[in-house]
Write a protein that holds these residues in place. Sequence first.
Motif, PDB file in Angstrom:
ATOM      1  N   ALA A   1      -3.490   1.566 -11.731  1.00  0.00           N
ATOM      2  CA  ALA A   1      -2.968   0.256 -11.313  1.00  0.00           C
ATOM      3  C   ALA A   1      -2.742  -0.409 -12.567  1.00  0.00           C
TER       4      ALA A   1
ATOM      5  N   ASP B   1      -6.934   6.166 -10.183  1.00  0.00           N
ATOM      6  CA  ASP B   1      -6.280   5.122  -9.411  1.00  0.00           C
ATOM      7  C   ASP B   1      -6.420   3.870 -10.212  1.00  0.00           C
ATOM      8  N   ARG B   2      -7.509   3.384 -11.159  1.00  0.00           N
ATOM      9  CA  ARG B   2      -7.963   2.266 -11.636  1.00  0.00           C
ATOM     10  C   ARG B   2      -6.569   2.318 -12.897  1.00  0.00           C
TER      11      ARG B   2
ATOM     12  N   ILE C   1     -10.720  10.837  -9.038  1.00  0.00           N
ATOM     13  CA  ILE C   1      -9.423   9.904  -8.384  1.00  0.00           C
ATOM     14  C   ILE C   1      -9.648   8.581  -8.619  1.00  0.00           C
ATOM     15  N   HIS C   2     -10.904   7.812  -8.443  1.00  0.00           N
ATOM     16  CA  HIS C   2     -11.290   6.477  -8.857  1.00  0.00           C
ATOM     17  C   HIS C   2     -10.528   6.244 -10.097  1.00  0.00           C
TER      18      HIS C   2
ATOM     19  N   ARG D   1      -3.859   5.889  -2.387  1.00  0.00           N
ATOM     20  CA  ARG D   1      -3.013   6.607  -3.212  1.00  0.00           C
ATOM     21  C   ARG D   1      -2.791   7.919  -2.966  1.00  0.00           C
ATOM     22  N   MET D   2      -3.911   8.554  -2.272  1.00  0.00           N
ATOM     23  CA  MET D   2      -3.786   9.967  -1.981  1.00  0.00           C
ATOM     24  C   MET D   2      -2.644  10.386  -0.944  1.00  0.00           C
TER      25      MET D   2
ATOM     26  N   SER E   1      -8.818   7.335  -2.150  1.00  0.00           N
ATOM     27  CA  SER E   1      -7.990   6.254  -2.885  1.00  0.00           C
ATOM     28  C   SER E   1      -6.756   6.217  -1.489  1.00  0.00           C
TER      29      SER E   1
ATOM     30  N   SER F   1       0.853  -1.224  -0.065  1.00  0.00           N
ATOM     31  CA  SER F   1      -0.016   0.081   0.191  1.00  0.00           C
ATOM     32  C   SER F   1       1.097   1.215  -0.007  1.00  0.00           C
TER      33      SER F   1
ATOM     34  N   VAL G   1      -1.125   9.951  -5.589  1.00  0.00           N
ATOM     35  CA  VAL G   1      -1.774  11.038  -6.406  1.00  0.00           C
ATOM     36  C   VAL G   1      -1.894  12.303  -5.625  1.00  0.00           C
TER      37      VAL G   1
END
Length: 338
Positions: free
Chosen positions: A137, A133-134, A129-130, A173-174, A171, A3, A151
């Motif tokens: 990935a 994020d995808r 952001i979603h 990732r934020m 996310s 993570s 991000v």
Amino acid sequence: MRSPKDFFRPLAVGAPEPLRQIPFRPSRMIHFFDPGNEKMAAKVPDMVGKADVLLGNLEDAIQADRKEAARDGLVRIAREVDFGDTQLWTRVNSLDSPWVLDDLLTLVTQIGDKLDVIMVPKVEGPEDIHYVDRLLAQLEARAGLARPLLVHAILETASGVANVEEIALASPRMQGISLGPADLAASRRMKTTRVGGGHPGYLVRTDPVGDSLAEGRTTYQQDLWHYTVARMVDACVAAGILPYYGPFGDIRDVVACEDQFRNAYLLGCVGAWSLHPKQIEIARRVFSPEASEVAWARRVIDAMGDGTGAVMLDGKMQDDATVKQCQVIVALADDLAA
Ligand code: GLV
Ligand code: MG
């Protein structure tokens, strides 16, 4: 996959829970450069070690017919320059632009191992952001990257501000959020024409002294960004990510720049953008706690022993809440010294 939070280390024991997740790498100034500008690109190796973060900008300020040159320039710079402890970030084009898909595809697959954070402009809500994020990935899997990219969202639309809490939590990732005062002013239909800072017309006036409305009155200019910065800080801290003030466009006005950065620092921001080397030094000074402040904070923590009860220090009452504030200052000083 690990993570992104694995890259965060705890602050001092006793720090409030969300603050435990703050990334340990300092980012007091995010210094912008145009990777397609050869003169600027040639200076990047000299900037390593001078700025905490160097950001190759692909979005606004890069002309439409130079977007590819900027993207290619960033790939070349990332491959050629040893960034050491300096972080390398990029700001990609906005999600409704014709360039962003190629920005992400190129940068993640070609220099994803060199980049630390991807700044996404004009974020309107968590769905933006979603999407990123995808996509990240997928691209990370294609590139075989072991380390996930983080991000950073720019808060620069009225919808973004309305959804800032959801954006901050969108996310793992934020990494953080920056206030983008120029685009936000336009989105909100504020009647300004500048990049950050105050406005001489936004002021309060003291009451008149006598019968005359003209007598004894003083005016004070107000901070146009106070509400948004405070709201952004709350959203970020609640989500365990970092808040930043964005750009200050009047490069000559180092005094007002320092004031704006300091307001942001005092309200909880950890850094600001720099658009000129002068602003790197301002941000370094403002976003590092002063030695006297750190010494005072250590004195309070020592005087409070186990942290319970109350003591008087130089006539000022100290208790659990002042200890917590002092721990924030000391933890920041320790992190920056590490
Ligand atoms: C930054 O991108 C701003 O719009 O202020
Ligand atoms: Mg903007």
